[in-house]
Each structure stands twice: as C-alpha cells, then as structure tokens.
Design a protein around this motif. Structure first.
Motif, PDB file in Angstrom:
ATOM      1  N   GLY A   1       0.783  -1.232   0.000  1.00  0.00           N
ATOM      2  CA  GLY A   1       0.000   0.000   0.000  1.00  0.00           C
ATOM      3  C   GLY A   1       0.810   1.274   0.000  1.00  0.00           C
ATOM      4  O   GLY A   1       0.250   2.361   0.151  1.00  0.00           O
ATOM      5  N   THR A   2       2.137   1.165  -0.162  1.00  0.00           N
ATOM      6  CA  THR A   2       2.999   2.352  -0.133  1.00  0.00           C
ATOM      7  C   THR A   2       3.916   2.342  -1.348  1.00  0.00           C
ATOM      8  O   THR A   2       4.068   1.318  -2.026  1.00  0.00           O
ATOM      9  N   PRO A   3       4.588   3.460  -1.612  1.00  0.00           N
ATOM     10  CA  PRO A   3       5.548   3.481  -2.729  1.00  0.00           C
ATOM     11  C   PRO A   3       6.748   2.560  -2.528  1.00  0.00           C
ATOM     12  O   PRO A   3       7.502   2.330  -3.469  1.00  0.00           O
ATOM     13  N   LEU A   4       6.927   2.040  -1.316  1.00  0.00           N
ATOM     14  CA  LEU A   4       8.069   1.164  -1.027  1.00  0.00           C
ATOM     15  C   LEU A   4       7.760  -0.303  -1.269  1.00  0.00           C
ATOM     16  O   LEU A   4       8.637  -1.158  -1.122  1.00  0.00           O
ATOM     17  N   ALA A   5       6.523  -0.618  -1.634  1.00  0.00           N
ATOM     18  CA  ALA A   5       6.079  -2.007  -1.691  1.00  0.00           C
ATOM     19  C   ALA A   5       6.951  -2.840  -2.615  1.00  0.00           C
ATOM     20  O   ALA A   5       7.151  -2.499  -3.786  1.00  0.00           O
ATOM     21  N   GLY A   6       7.494  -3.934  -2.076  1.00  0.00           N
ATOM     22  CA  GLY A   6       8.201  -4.916  -2.873  1.00  0.00           C
ATOM     23  C   GLY A   6       9.664  -4.667  -3.114  1.00  0.00           C
ATOM     24  O   GLY A   6      10.395  -5.580  -3.486  1.00  0.00           O
ATOM     25  N   HIS A   7      10.154  -3.449  -2.892  1.00  0.00           N
ATOM     26  CA  HIS A   7      11.568  -3.167  -3.171  1.00  0.00           C
ATOM     27  C   HIS A   7      12.447  -3.925  -2.193  1.00  0.00           C
ATOM     28  O   HIS A   7      12.192  -3.947  -0.991  1.00  0.00           O
ATOM     29  N   LYS A   8      13.518  -4.541  -2.703  1.00  0.00           N
ATOM     30  CA  LYS A   8      14.338  -5.391  -1.837  1.00  0.00           C
ATOM     31  C   LYS A   8      15.106  -4.596  -0.783  1.00  0.00           C
ATOM     32  O   LYS A   8      15.581  -5.176   0.193  1.00  0.00           O
ATOM     33  N   ASP A   9      15.220  -3.278  -0.949  1.00  0.00           N
ATOM     34  CA  ASP A   9      15.943  -2.452   0.019  1.00  0.00           C
ATOM     35  C   ASP A   9      15.008  -1.739   0.991  1.00  0.00           C
ATOM     36  O   ASP A   9      15.415  -0.805   1.679  1.00  0.00           O
ATOM     37  N   ASN A  10      13.754  -2.163   1.065  1.00  0.00           N
ATOM     38  CA  ASN A  10      12.777  -1.349   1.781  1.00  0.00           C
ATOM     39  C   ASN A  10      12.744  -1.579   3.283  1.00  0.00           C
ATOM     40  O   ASN A  10      12.012  -0.901   4.004  1.00  0.00           O
ATOM     41  N   HIS A  11      13.510  -2.536   3.814  1.00  0.00           N
ATOM     42  CA  HIS A  11      13.361  -2.898   5.230  1.00  0.00           C
ATOM     43  C   HIS A  11      13.499  -1.685   6.149  1.00  0.00           C
ATOM     44  O   HIS A  11      12.646  -1.434   6.998  1.00  0.00           O
ATOM     45  N   ALA A  12      14.569  -0.943   5.996  1.00  0.00           N
ATOM     46  CA  ALA A  12      14.776   0.236   6.832  1.00  0.00           C
ATOM     47  C   ALA A  12      14.525   1.521   6.052  1.00  0.00           C
ATOM     48  O   ALA A  12      14.876   2.608   6.512  1.00  0.00           O
ATOM     49  N   GLY A  13      13.919   1.389   4.873  1.00  0.00           N
ATOM     50  CA  GLY A  13      13.696   2.556   4.030  1.00  0.00           C
ATOM     51  C   GLY A  13      12.591   3.459   4.552  1.00  0.00           C
ATOM     52  O   GLY A  13      11.709   3.027   5.294  1.00  0.00           O
ATOM     53  N   LEU A  14      12.654   4.700   4.160  1.00  0.00           N
ATOM     54  CA  LEU A  14      11.649   5.694   4.529  1.00  0.00           C
ATOM     55  C   LEU A  14      11.185   6.414   3.273  1.00  0.00           C
ATOM     56  O   LEU A  14      11.980   6.696   2.373  1.00  0.00           O
ATOM     57  N   MET A  15       9.903   6.727   3.213  1.00  0.00           N
ATOM     58  CA  MET A  15       9.426   7.580   2.133  1.00  0.00           C
ATOM     59  C   MET A  15      10.045   8.964   2.259  1.00  0.00           C
ATOM     60  O   MET A  15      10.182   9.504   3.368  1.00  0.00           O
ATOM     61  N   THR A  16      10.432   9.513   1.134  1.00  0.00           N
ATOM     62  CA  THR A  16      10.907  10.892   1.139  1.00  0.00           C
ATOM     63  C   THR A  16       9.745  11.834   1.424  1.00  0.00           C
ATOM     64  O   THR A  16       8.574  11.436   1.380  1.00  0.00           O
ATOM     65  N   LYS A  17      10.072  13.090   1.684  1.00  0.00           N
ATOM     66  CA  LYS A  17       9.006  14.062   1.924  1.00  0.00           C
ATOM     67  C   LYS A  17       8.076  14.170   0.717  1.00  0.00           C
ATOM     68  O   LYS A  17       6.849  14.266   0.871  1.00  0.00           O
ATOM     69  N   ALA A  18       8.658  14.149  -0.486  1.00  0.00           N
ATOM     70  CA  ALA A  18       7.832  14.254  -1.689  1.00  0.00           C
ATOM     71  C   ALA A  18       6.959  13.015  -1.864  1.00  0.00           C
ATOM     72  O   ALA A  18       5.767  13.119  -2.188  1.00  0.00           O
ATOM     73  N   GLN A  19       7.546  11.852  -1.669  1.00  0.00           N
ATOM     74  CA  GLN A  19       6.768  10.623  -1.758  1.00  0.00           C
ATOM     75  C   GLN A  19       5.624  10.620  -0.749  1.00  0.00           C
ATOM     76  O   GLN A  19       4.492  10.228  -1.065  1.00  0.00           O
ATOM     77  N   PHE A  20       5.942  11.068   0.448  1.00  0.00           N
ATOM     78  CA  PHE A  20       4.925  11.022   1.491  1.00  0.00           C
ATOM     79  C   PHE A  20       3.795  12.009   1.191  1.00  0.00           C
ATOM     80  O   PHE A  20       2.618  11.703   1.451  1.00  0.00           O
ATOM     81  N   ALA A  21       4.139  13.165   0.674  1.00  0.00           N
ATOM     82  CA  ALA A  21       3.098  14.144   0.335  1.00  0.00           C
ATOM     83  C   ALA A  21       2.146  13.575  -0.713  1.00  0.00           C
ATOM     84  O   ALA A  21       0.923  13.718  -0.605  1.00  0.00           O
TER      85      ALA A  21
END
Length: 775
Positions: free
Chosen positions: A326-346
C-alpha cells in the motif's frame, strides 16, 4: 482492497503507523547534536502486518488472549491502540524519542497494553508456547483466576524470524507437553533485512510444524484473487502466481500495474481466456489483484481465524503478504529500513485522502475498533496478591555444600506444604536430579495435563526418583535447551500480570550454561518477569568435570544483568536466608525510592540468581543475629571485623570461604590484624555503590553499604579479594576508598583434577591468598 467492515480501520492503521514514523523522521525537530542519525521506524515491515493486526484486534481476539507482536510491526500496534484509547497522541508524536512510544513493543516502557516485549527476534514468538504451558499449569491446579477464562497465546511472526534456532527448540518442547491454545501468524512477505527469502521456504515450514502436531493454514490468496481464479483462464493465472519466484513477485509489485501487465502478457498472453482476464482490468485494478494476497485480505484472515477457534489445536497461519504493502516502497528489496521521502509522502498522503492538520484524527475507525470484543474490558494488566513466605527451614550444621542446602530448603518447603509450596513452579533442562531438585519433585510430582504412570514404580524397580506425572505436579521437566528454560521462567514470572495468579518460578541449570540462554535471560528481565534461577554446580570447584563444565564469567553476568539480584553464598544458613528473602523480593512491586541503608531500590523487586557449589564446607554453627541476617541479603558482612591495626582485608565470595579463613589465620600476627569480609552478593554491593555515587553527583547525600563497611579499614591496609570465578567480580572494591587491591580468581578454562589441584593452579587456595597478602 475488498469491501469489509474493518477496511476503514486497516486504512487508518496503515496511515497512522506511517505518519508516526514520518513525523518522527521528517517533521519533529531534530536534535541539535551534530551527526544525529535518522530515527527510523520500519515503514515497509509495518505495512505488511496491517490487515493481520486489524483482523486480530478488530475481530478475533478476546481480552483473555495474549499477543506478542512482531518487533517491526510496533508502529501498527501503537496506531491501533491509539485509536482504542490506550496510548495518547503525545507519546506517538515522540515515537522513538525520549518518553515516547518504543521502537519495539515493551511491557515495561510502553503504556498501551503490551503483553510480551519483542525486539530480540524469535524470543517473542517462542514465549507464547511457554505462556500457554503456564496457563495449563494454573488451570490444572484450580489456581486460575475465576473471572479470567483461558485464552490463546498469539505470536505475530516475521518470516525471517523462522531462522532463529530457539523457535524450533520451543516447537519440540511444546510437542512434549501437548501444547494447545497457541496461534503463530507468520507474516510471509518473503523479504528479510538484507534480501529476498529463498524459494520453497513455505514447504519446509509446513513440514516442520506438521511434524510437531500443529495445524498449518496457508493463506496465499485473497478474495479478489480467488474470484479471478473462478473466471475463465483463472486456473492459468493461479498456476503462474504460485510458480512465480519470490524476487520476481517483489520486483513486479514495486514496478506496478504496467509491469505486471507486460510480464503476464509475455508469460500468459495469446491463451485466449487468460488474456481476456488480464485485459479486462486496467493497470490499477491489475496491481490490486496481484497484491491481493491472503495476508492482506481481511475477509480471508477473519474466516481463517474463526475456523481455528473451534478447537485448541496449536495453529500456524502462513499469511502471504507484500512488504511495504500500500505504499511506494512495496516490494523493493531495500525497503526494510527505508523511509518515504518528503515528496513521496506528500503524494501518498494525498492518495490516502488525509487532509493536512487532520493527520491524527480517525474518529470513524476509532469508534469501530473500540467496539471490538478485545477492548471490552479495558487495559488487561492483572494483579495478584502476594503469597506469604513464612519460610523457616532448619539447615544442617554439618559439612554440606550450598547446592545440597538448596535442595534441603526446597524439600522442606515441599514437606511443609501450604500457599508457598503451591505457588512454586520448578523447572530444569534435564538436570533436575543433578541440581538437587529430586527431593522436591518426589514430594510435589511432575506436571502433565493427563496422568502418566511411573513405570519403574509399578514394576517395583528400586529407584530414588518417583517420577509421577499428572495435573497436580509442580515441576515441569524440559529438554536440554537453556533458551527454553529462561523463556519458561519469563512466562511463569509474568503470571500475576497475564493470568491474575501468583507463580514463583524456580529454575535450575548448570552454571556454565547460563551463557547458552543469556539472550532469553536478558529478555525475561527486560519484561520484569519474576523468577529464581539457580546456577549449580559452579566454578573450578567442580574439579573432576574439567573446563567444559567449570564456569568463569557467570559472576560478571550476575553483576551486570539488570533486573537480577545475584548471590553466591558460601554456607547453608546463608543460602536459606537468601532464599527466604528472594521469594518475598520476587513479589514486590512498590515504587519507593532507594533504601538509605543500601541505596538499592528493593521496594521495586526483581528476579534472583543463585550461584551455588557442590563443594561441601564445614558449617559455622548457629548464626541468627539480626545484623548477620541483614548483611547476608544486603550483600556482605564482617566475619572478622577490622581494627585500627588491620593491615590486610581478605574479601571472599562463595566456596573459597575456608581458604580465605585459613589464610587469615596464617597471616595474622600479634601486630598484624587481618579482617575478613564475607561477600554474599558482589552484585548488590556494586549496585548500591554506583547508585550512591550517582546520587552524590546529583547533589543528594548517599552512602552505600560497602562504603560504610570499608570505612573503618586503615587507608594503608591492603585488600585481597578471592572467589571461584572471574577476579574482576570483586576487583572494584579497592576503588571504594582507594585501598591497594590484589584480586584473585579464575581467568582461564579449568582443568581436570582435585579441588586442591585446581585451587593451587589458579592461586585461590590458602597458600595463594597468603602469597598475595605478603607480596
């Protein structure tokens, strides 16, 4: 997402969990310290658990159920409890900050109804099995709280946690004890910290659980997928999904609907019906279909949980999910500790339809959640009255070891019966007899949910052990797995809070193997579980056994482990005094400040570690004066007090007492007094000393017990410390008043031989002490 009454709750939980993390990293003012690291928060690992947690807390759980939440799902857990009114907004705004909600669920530091702390992965999973065993123990004895029914012990498990060996040790132990009323829900997102999980893990998982008698429910497909499979061409789509490698599925999820369409058409196109099935959906609908795995479908989850409530069979739910769902990080292999950027989150905030300044307001979802059965009774921290100790056990005045004295005290409690004996649950990892619990077990029996005969007794085969198994038994026999021992002690030590009945757990193990279970010991202490652990036999005093069974570092473990008061008595009467004090200390839950006598916070209580020896010593005779008894539990007393002519102080701990006393006799001359300090707990002395030092630095007047004890010693006198363990345990005594100090002990692996051989080899015999004093 399908249409389900809990959909608004899941959507709100997804939003609130990610908003909590985002504002902690990008909105909350940063610390001014240069080089401040990111706050973090595991947005992707949280997202994969949203529907699972929503289905459990919003539909399936009841107040009597106890839950261990996957560490990285902490933000979702906090979000749900925020909507339920169990944690305030201020704590969420300070997530991972001072005084805020914890990064991983914590019984002692969070306020929102955490049942089991998690964070050391795997341990929160396994402890649910032992909590269920403790619940069975209470109900079999009619000790259960009358208005608190039997519940399920539920663990929410990250699939990577299944790499932890203690999980499988717990599975085997559960099988031995007819485990029931346990659910493990595996968040099978097929991604770990560093990459994608190897293909075929689910098959191995199913086989392992099936081998140990668990029911396995595989929740692979959600309602949207199952409906699509019923369409013409659906069978081919299902076959493709189930054959798709984990890495491919993750990558396609991250790339989105267009990528799904290209890959599916490449693999399945020109097949008529399946091509029509794909082309009937636009990119967004196709992505929603392909991401509609069982662990993200509330209807599928609720139906599966409902079906498993019909019996008490232990059940593992293998719930397929997408990490970062449900987020822009879905499925990416590096997403474990990843954070949405401010632009992505907006952009994501706009897509979620959450207005600025309304980020914390989810009234409709909160109203739905608060009506769920789980929240009907409010906070579920129970209490239990203290069990009166009243321990008055006669100890022999003949030659005896502290291990044997422990056994006699336990036998005396069993013989006396009453509330104290009824509250004690004992356990050992296949060392019951060799740690002197045999007499206790002969009187109290071994626990099993159904009676099992003692075959040797029925066949009239002579044996000192009467192994009667049944619901009335007080002892739980474990296999050789020290992690399981400490997890059981942790679960039983929380019984007053989880089940509303007081249990006083006592576990024994060989002292060197404390290190095997150290992670679980620390975990139990972190949860503020209350128990007594007895490490015996200890040290090189177990001479013929050799180095593999001779502990060295354990006194330092006792010295450094928070929540654990460590003792090493030398004599039987000291052992009895400490045990009487310990059974009371394990039940304390006050909030008074430090005791001005010791500067210890004894009113808060805690757990206790006894390091005992098999080496028999000649006993000192009857000692019952008040000061001696107080000194034993406070940590030290003067065997031979100092005078103005004292030139040497010998401070000993444990089984080397006779060597210290013999050395003092040889060193003393008419002009040279030798004082002897009997240390029963270097841990408590050190804790009081460091606490008093901190109080002085804060401008408070404080004097520790050890500072007062050593105050009469002339400043030019020397200290010689000695124990059968690492010398650093007592080496710090010289810093209290600045006395010259020589510390004797054991720093290297032991040898086989006699006690005299080994004491001589390590210089902890009377000759070695004399040499150190005269050097």
């Amino acid at each position: 997402m399908t249409d389900h009454p809990l959909d608004p709750v899941a959507r709100a939980a997804l939003w609130l969990s990610h908003w909590t993390i985002h504002q902690a990293n990008h909105v909350r003012p940063k610390a001014e310290a240069e080089g401040e690291v990111k706050v973090g928060g595991h947005q992707a690992s949280s997202a994969s658990m949203v529907q699972i947690l929503t289905a459990l807390y919003g539909h399936s759980l009841r107040p009597e159920d106890r839950v261990a939440v996957k560490p990285h799902a902490s933000p979702v857990f906090h979000a749900l409890h925020y909507m339920a009114g169990n944690i305030d907004r201020d704590r969420l705004e300070r997530f991972r900050g001072w005084g805020g909600a914890q990064s991983y669920p914590s019984r002692t530091k969070d306020v929102d109804d955490v049942d089991f702390s998690t964070g050391s992965v795997g341990l929160g999973v396994a402890i649910t099995s032992f909590a269920s065993l403790v619940q069975d123990w209470l109900h079999a004895k009619d000790h259960a709280c009358p208005d608190w029914p039997m519940g399920r012990m539920v663990a929410l498990v990250g699939d990577a946690e299944l790499d932890e060996g203690n999980v499988y040790e717990a599975l085997q132990e559960g099988w031995k004890h007819d485990l029931r009323n346990v659910w493990w829900v595996v968040d099978y997102n097929r991604q770990s910290l560093d990459g994608v999980v190897r293909e075929g893990l689910w098959e191995r998982v199913e086989k392992v659980f099936d081998a140990f008698g668990w029911r396995v429910l595989r929740l692979r497909h959600g309602a949207l997928q199952r409906a699509a499979f019923a369409e013409p061409g659906g069978a081919a789509l299902r076959a493709w999904i189930e054959a798709c490698p984990n890495a491919d599925y993750s990558a396609l999820t991250y790339q989105g609907g267009a990528a799904w369409r290209t890959r599916l058409m490449d693999d399945l196109g020109d097949q008529g019906e399946v091509t029509a099935l794909i082309e009937a959906r636009d990119d967004a609908d196709l992505a929603a279909l392909m991401e509609n795995l069982g662990g993200h479908c509330l209807g599928t989850l609720c139906q599966a949980f409902d079906a498993a409530t019909e019996d008490d069979v232990p059940t593992v739910f293998l719930a397929y999910t997408v990490k970062g769902w449900g987020t822009p990080l879905a499925g990416h292999k590096d997403n474990h500790a990843g954070l949405m950027t401010k632009a992505q989150f907006a952009d994501w905030q706009a897509a979620m339809g959450v207005a600025e300044s309304a980020e914390w307001d989810m009234p409709a979802a909160a109203e739905t959640l608060r009506a769920a059965p789980f929240f009907a009774r409010g906070p579920r921290r129970l209490t239990a009255p203290a069990v009166p100790v009243g321990l008055a056990i006669d100890v022999p005045d003949a030659e005896i070891s502290t291990q044997a004295a422990f056994g006699k005290v336990m036998d005396g409690i069993a013989r006396a019966g009453g509330p104290l004996a009824d509250a004690i649950l004992t356990t050992a990892p296949d060392v019951t007899v060799s740690t002197n619990l045999g007499a206790w077990v002969n009187r109290r029996g071994l626990f099993a949910r159904e009676d099992r005969a003692d075959v040797f007794a029925e066949a009239r085969v002579p044996s000192t052990q009467k192994w009667r198994f049944g619901p009335g038994g007080s002892h739980i026999e474990l296999g050789i797995a020290e992690m399981n021992l400490f997890l059981l002690l942790g679960a039983a030590g929380l019984s007053h809070s989880l089940f509303g009945r007081r249990v006083l757990p006592v576990g024994t193990l060989y002292d060197p193997f404390v290190s095997r279970g150290l992670d679980a010991l620390n975990y139990a202490c972190y949860m503020d579980a209350r128990f007594m652990v007895v490490g015996t036999p200890s040290g090189v005093s177990l001479a013929p056994e050799g180095g593999a069974h001779q502990s060295i570092a354990q006194p330092l473990i006792g010295l450094s482990q928070d929540g654990l008061a460590a003792f090493e008595p030398a004599f039987a009467d000291e052992t009895a005094e400490i045990m009487a004090w310990a059974f009371d200390y394990m039940q304390r839950d006050g909030d008074a400040g430090p005791d001005p006598h010791t500067w210890l916070r004894d009113a808060t209580g805690g757990s206790v570690y006894l390091r005992l020896s098999t080496r028999p010593l000649e006993q000192p005779g009857i000692r019952a004066d008040k000061d001696w008894r107080q000194g034993v539990v406070d940590g030290a007393y003067w065997w031979r007090p100092p005078t103005g002519r004292t030139t040497t102080v010998i401070a000993y701990q444990g089984a080397v007492a006779d060597q210290a006393l013999a050395a003092a006799h040889r060193i003393a001359t008419p002009g040279r007094d030798v004082a002897v300090l009997a240390v029963t707990s270097a841990d408590r002395l050190n804790a009081g000393w460091t606490a008093a030092q901190a109080a002085w630095r804060a401008g408070q007047g404080a004097t520790s017990l050890i500072k007062r004890l050593l105050a009469p010693v002339p400043r030019d006198a020397q200290l010689v410390t000695v124990l059968d363990g690492h010398p650093a345990t007592l080496a710090w005594l010289g810093a209290v008043h600045g006395h010259r100090t020589t510390s004797l002990g054991v720093e290297h692996f032991g040898q086989t031989g006699t006690v005299a051989d080994l004491y001589r080899h390590f210089g902890i015999d009377a000759d070695g002490i004399v040499r150190a004093a005269r050097a």
